[in-house]
Design an enzyme around this catalytic site. Structure first.
Site, mmCIF file in Angstrom:
data_model
loop_
_atom_site.group_PDB
_atom_site.id
_atom_site.type_symbol
_atom_site.label_atom_id
_atom_site.label_comp_id
_atom_site.label_asym_id
_atom_site.label_seq_id
_atom_site.Cartn_x
_atom_site.Cartn_y
_atom_site.Cartn_z
ATOM 1 N N LYS A 129 0.863 -1.183 0.000
ATOM 2 C CA LYS A 129 0.000 0.000 0.000
ATOM 3 C C LYS A 129 0.897 1.229 0.000
ATOM 4 O O LYS A 129 2.063 1.165 0.409
ATOM 5 C CB LYS A 129 -0.910 0.017 1.235
ATOM 6 C CG LYS A 129 -2.204 0.799 1.030
ATOM 7 C CD LYS A 129 -3.199 0.045 0.164
ATOM 8 C CE LYS A 129 -4.506 0.808 0.033
ATOM 9 N NZ LYS A 129 -5.499 0.055 -0.756
ATOM 10 N N ASP A 169 -6.950 4.538 -4.880
ATOM 11 C CA ASP A 169 -7.621 4.361 -3.585
ATOM 12 C C ASP A 169 -8.291 5.702 -3.302
ATOM 13 O O ASP A 169 -8.535 6.480 -4.235
ATOM 14 C CB ASP A 169 -6.601 3.967 -2.503
ATOM 15 C CG ASP A 169 -7.258 3.459 -1.217
ATOM 16 O OD1 ASP A 169 -7.653 2.285 -1.174
ATOM 17 O OD2 ASP A 169 -7.375 4.240 -0.253
#
Length: 448
Positions: A129, A169
């Site tokens: 991430k 995201d």
């Protein structure tokens, strides 16, 4: 946090000592360790090989400054992150988040969750991430382009279709992905389509990728209900958020015969007893980038509630799809009191531990994010496959593949829970199924 069983407690104590100011990361690790303690007891080889000790420590953590120039000519500096947690199943895979709340703890919690979520898809992708504390809200296209280019100027050296494949995201949509990919292509002199997912369909993106996380959360709810011979038809659905995940969860709920009645943003929420108008919501949030209150101004059947979350509204199904820890124990009790029967997490860890415990104690079907919102990353893996083979699949083909993957994820979590005497505990089942796939691969590949 509740005490952990002895086989995993020492690992969590080590995490707290090494990461003392990272509550979100600690929370994510605690939840996984609590679920997989029976696996460690049943498979002593995992403990002997130090699988857990290695798994909670990222393979690589990258933090860097991002200097850029705003429209007024002022130099701005943000902080960028990429945490590459596990590549044992494939190249690192996970989104980039641009939001003021981003810090190392949040990126590590998201990356840790991504390991198991990606493993559950069965698509051969690892967990990572990244992101920045940059806030794209209110910025011009030019400012966002310059920031994305500056961000990629540092991150590009750590990426590649066989190494690390980011996606979008929160705060990183099609616009940002385009700028990021364009800068990567310029720097590397390679049109390496498979190094970024969430691209525009016209230049290497996959059909259904934009819709996938929201669709997947609704498909997972549908699978949980199907075990009990029920469908979504006629059920009231409460959704939080108004970004891609929320919009497409609302759209798919409509298509499956349900009545989605809420949407929200940081200013409050709207209730529309006639059913959320997806086209209007998309116009307000995606095109005008306005606040959710504008929806109620234009829709006679809707009302706006300021500075509140939508969990006091009576619904049968809840899909928290905004951000982490947005639904606490009090919210859970309100939903339970109003008769909620299933919760499917569209965001990453949107329910606090207290909320999860309340749902499970009340017998509410609960789909955790690493299973329920895995549709997005699953479709990203499909995009990687298409890029690798230079193919294009239709929307219908892609949606069928997504639905099949979500069905497999549900089956894996349901079966794993049963094997460890936790029938229909999808939290335990998802953690166990994902962990077993990763742990066996780690054993096979040695101590690295």
């Amino acid at each position: 946090m509740t005490p952990l069983p002895a086989p995993v407690d020492f690992v969590f104590r080590g995490v707290r000592e090494r990461n003392p100011h990272e509550p979100e990361f600690q929370q994510a690790v605690h939840e996984v360790l609590d679920s997989i303690a029976p696996v460690i007891e049943r498979h002593p080889a995992f403990g002997a090989a130090g699988v857990l000790e290695r798994l909670v420590e990222p393979e690589r953590q990258i933090m860097f400054r991002v200097p850029w120039v705003d429209d007024a000519g002022r130099v701005r500096v943000n902080r960028g992150y990429r945490v590459q947690f596990s590549s044992v199943l494939g190249p690192y895979k996970g989104g980039l988040r641009f939001h003021p709340s981003v810090n190392l703890s949040i990126i590590k919690f998201l990356g840790f969750e991504q390991i198991f979520k990606n493993a559950l898809t069965g698509q051969g992708i690892g967990g990572a991430k990244g992101g920045s504390d940059f806030d794209p809200r209110g910025r011009s296209d030019g400012e966002i382009m310059r920031f994305c280019q500056a961000f990629m100027n540092e991150l590009y050296r750590h990426l590649g279709e066989h190494t690390d494949v980011p996606a979008g995201d929160i705060g990183v949509g099609a616009r940002e992905v385009g700028y990021l990919f364009g800068q990567y292509r310029k720097i590397t002199n390679r049109h390496e389509s498979g190094m970024f997912t969430g691209k525009g369909v016209q230049w290497g993106g996959a059909e259904v990728r934009t819709e996938a996380t929201g669709y997947g959360a609704v498909f997972f709810a549908e699978e949980m209900l199907a075990v009990h011979g029920r469908t979504l038809d006629g059920l009231r659905v409460g959704v939080s958020g108004s970004g891609n995940v929320a919009i497409y969860a609302i759209e798919k709920a409509h298509q499956l015969g349900a009545l989605p009645v809420t949407a929200s943003d940081s200013s409050g929420y709207v209730v529309d007893d006639a059913g959320i108008d997806v086209a209007l919501l998309r116009e307000i949030k995606d095109v005008e980038r306005a606040r959710i209150s504008v929806y109620a101004e234009r829709r006679p059947s809707a009302r706006f509630v300021a500075n509140a979350r939508p969990w006091n509204v009576a619904v049968d199904i809840a899909v928290p799809a905004a951000t982490q820890n947005e639904l606490d124990e009090n919210d859970a009790q309100a939903l339970i009191g109003n008769g909620v029967t299933a919760v499917s997490e569209g965001a990453n860890m949107p329910c606090t531990p207290g909320a999860v415990s309340a749902f499970r104690a009340a017998g509410v079907l609960f789909g955790p994010g690493k299973a329920a919102n895995a549709g997005g990353v699953a479709t990203s893996a499909l995009e990687m496959s298409q890029n690798s083979s230079r193919q294009r699949w239709s929307f219908d083909d892609s949606e069928r593949k997504l639905r099949a993957i979500v069905r497999d994820i549900h089956r894996a979590a349901f079966t794993a829970a049963g094997r460890y005497d936790s029938a229909e505990d999808y939290v335990a089942g998802a953690n166990i199924a994902g962990f077993e796939r990763v742990a066996h691969a780690m054993l096979a590949q040695g101590v690295i």
